[in-house]
Design a protein around this motif. Structure first.
Motif, PDB file in Angstrom:
ATOM      1  N   LEU A 191      54.951  26.051  -3.904  1.00 31.39           N
ATOM      2  CA  LEU A 191      55.216  25.391  -2.558  1.00 31.39           C
ATOM      3  C   LEU A 191      55.447  24.109  -2.783  1.00 31.39           C
ATOM      4  O   LEU A 191      55.783  23.135  -1.706  1.00 31.39           O
ATOM      5  CB  LEU A 191      54.093  25.746  -1.685  1.00 31.39           C
ATOM      6  CG  LEU A 191      53.907  27.179  -1.290  1.00 31.39           C
ATOM      7  CD1 LEU A 191      52.464  27.196  -0.309  1.00 31.39           C
ATOM      8  CD2 LEU A 191      54.941  27.665  -0.608  1.00 31.39           C
ATOM      9  N   SER A 192      55.489  23.405  -3.907  1.00 32.65           N
ATOM     10  CA  SER A 192      55.633  21.971  -4.036  1.00 32.65           C
ATOM     11  C   SER A 192      54.705  21.248  -3.247  1.00 32.65           C
ATOM     12  O   SER A 192      54.944  20.065  -2.690  1.00 32.65           O
ATOM     13  CB  SER A 192      57.027  21.628  -3.563  1.00 32.65           C
ATOM     14  OG  SER A 192      58.289  22.496  -4.392  1.00 32.65           O
ATOM     15  N   ARG A 193      53.609  21.694  -3.090  1.00 35.75           N
ATOM     16  CA  ARG A 193      52.405  20.980  -2.540  1.00 35.75           C
ATOM     17  C   ARG A 193      51.436  20.981  -3.267  1.00 35.75           C
ATOM     18  O   ARG A 193      50.849  22.023  -3.972  1.00 35.75           O
ATOM     19  CB  ARG A 193      51.987  21.589  -1.078  1.00 35.75           C
ATOM     20  CG  ARG A 193      53.130  21.862  -0.233  1.00 35.75           C
ATOM     21  CD  ARG A 193      52.654  22.406   1.016  1.00 35.75           C
ATOM     22  NE  ARG A 193      53.498  22.249   2.175  1.00 35.75           N
ATOM     23  CZ  ARG A 193      54.520  23.187   2.453  1.00 35.75           C
ATOM     24  NH1 ARG A 193      54.455  24.359   1.940  1.00 35.75           N
ATOM     25  NH2 ARG A 193      55.192  23.166   3.778  1.00 35.75           N
ATOM     26  N   PRO A 194      50.376  19.768  -3.453  1.00 35.65           N
ATOM     27  CA  PRO A 194      49.285  19.827  -4.319  1.00 35.65           C
ATOM     28  C   PRO A 194      48.271  20.791  -3.278  1.00 35.65           C
ATOM     29  O   PRO A 194      48.374  20.895  -2.168  1.00 35.65           O
ATOM     30  CB  PRO A 194      48.952  18.385  -4.128  1.00 35.65           C
ATOM     31  CG  PRO A 194      49.542  17.993  -2.783  1.00 35.65           C
ATOM     32  CD  PRO A 194      50.778  18.292  -2.739  1.00 35.65           C
ATOM     33  N   PRO A 195      47.062  21.269  -4.269  1.00 36.15           N
ATOM     34  CA  PRO A 195      46.005  21.877  -3.460  1.00 36.15           C
ATOM     35  C   PRO A 195      45.339  21.209  -2.313  1.00 36.15           C
ATOM     36  O   PRO A 195      45.206  22.103  -1.332  1.00 36.15           O
ATOM     37  CB  PRO A 195      45.207  22.434  -4.754  1.00 36.15           C
ATOM     38  CG  PRO A 195      46.104  22.132  -5.744  1.00 36.15           C
ATOM     39  CD  PRO A 195      46.782  21.146  -5.783  1.00 36.15           C
ATOM     40  N   CYS A 196      45.228  20.079  -2.670  1.00 34.43           N
ATOM     41  CA  CYS A 196      44.657  19.499  -1.634  1.00 34.43           C
ATOM     42  C   CYS A 196      45.382  19.383  -0.064  1.00 34.43           C
ATOM     43  O   CYS A 196      44.676  19.024   0.954  1.00 34.43           O
ATOM     44  CB  CYS A 196      44.115  17.914  -1.815  1.00 34.43           C
ATOM     45  SG  CYS A 196      45.597  16.995  -2.100  1.00 34.43           S
TER      46      CYS A 196
END
Length: 301
Positions: free
Chosen positions: A20-25
């Protein structure tokens, strides 16, 4: 990925986050629904969620996620309910099911569009394009609650076309329809973005004026009278108007405001039409139906 039963993301592994091109946080604490397309949200609510809570699992689901750059990401999903009530999600790329995925996604999108169109039709008057009575009733409740919370005045306006039946009888219903559409266009163009305009029923129209004192509502209605006098549909046309209001010092409920505006409209008719009647302060006599509008503003055109 692990979510609560309400689909709030608790943990997401690196693979899912990178897809998703997002960091887990950036994912933890968000609702999974916010990552889905509208069609997939509809599918979740109508099939996936009921199946999981009924069977404990749901396998081989085709859905679409939205990446951070807005691109759609087709996924095959398996989901099961864990012993603690949380949901475990396993996402697999849907590369080998592109054809089936596209057909399913197109079908879901079509269903969503049809649902939105049907909902809009249920809330819109077909002839004038204004909100219908159903939508007006919901808006009236909502705006009265907002006026109560904000301690701001609110004015309610009801109007109708004078001698409308004679327009239909003399010129036909097509001319009557044109008169209704003409009035609707005037109200739509002259109203503010915060106002709510609706066709109340027949030749009656209603306008909710948030954050508006009754004196300002009277000025607005005077402009309505003037604009109608400049509009012709086979013959000159006039309107009668009734106004009521809700103020912090007189916090009446919306059914009473509606009744007062309707009674004020009747008074404007009795005064000879082409007039605005304004309901005055509430009084004890209203309980026995003896209150009257405070004054009449006669518009001479």
């Amino acid at each position: 990925m692990i979510t609560t039963k309400d689909r709030i993301i608790r943990t997401a592994n690196q693979s899912f986050s990178e897809s998703l091109s997002r960091p887990p946080c950036a994912l933890e604490g968000r609702c999974l629904d916010a990552l889905l397309t509208k069609a997939s949200q509809l599918f979740f609510d109508s099939y996936v969620v009921p199946t999981v809570f009924r069977e404990g699992y749901c396998h081989e689901i085709l859905i679409t996620l939205e990446a951070d750059n807005g691109l759609p990401l087709p996924k095959v999903v398996n989901v099961r309910q864990m012993d603690d009530g949380n949901l475990a999600w396993a996402f697999v790329e849907a590369e080998n099911r592109t054809g089936l995925f596209k057909e399913l996604e197109a079908a879901r999108s079509a269903v969503e569009e049809q649902r939105e169109e049907l909902d809009q039709l249920c809330r819109t008057d077909a002839l004038t394009g204004l909100a219908n009575r159903r939508e007006f009733d919901e808006a009236l409740k909502r705006l009265f609650k907002e006026a109560e919370r904000s301690h701001q005045p609110l004015a309610l306006v009801i109007m109708d076309i004078d001698n409308f039946k004679s327009i239909n009888d003399s010129y036909g219903h097509d001319v009557g329809d044109a008169a209704l559409q003409g009035l609707a266009d005037i109200l739509r163009k002259m109203s503010r973005d915060t106002d709510f305009v609706a066709r109340f029923g027949g030749d009656e129209f209603a306008i909710i004026l948030p954050n508006t004192a009754v004196q300002d509502a009277e000025d607005i209605c005077a402009r309505f009278h003037q604009s109608i006098s400049e509009f012709t549909c086979e013959r000159a046309m006039t309107i009668s108007i009734g106004i009521s209001d809700r103020t912090p010092s007189s916090p009446i409920e919306y059914p009473l405001a509606l009744k007062r505006a309707d009674r004020a409209l009747y008074t404007a008719k009795q005064a000879g039409r082409n007039a605005t009647a304004i309901w005055g302060p509430s009084s004890a006599s209203e309980a026995v139906g003896q209150s009257k509008p405070e004054y009449i503003t006669k518009t001479n055109i």
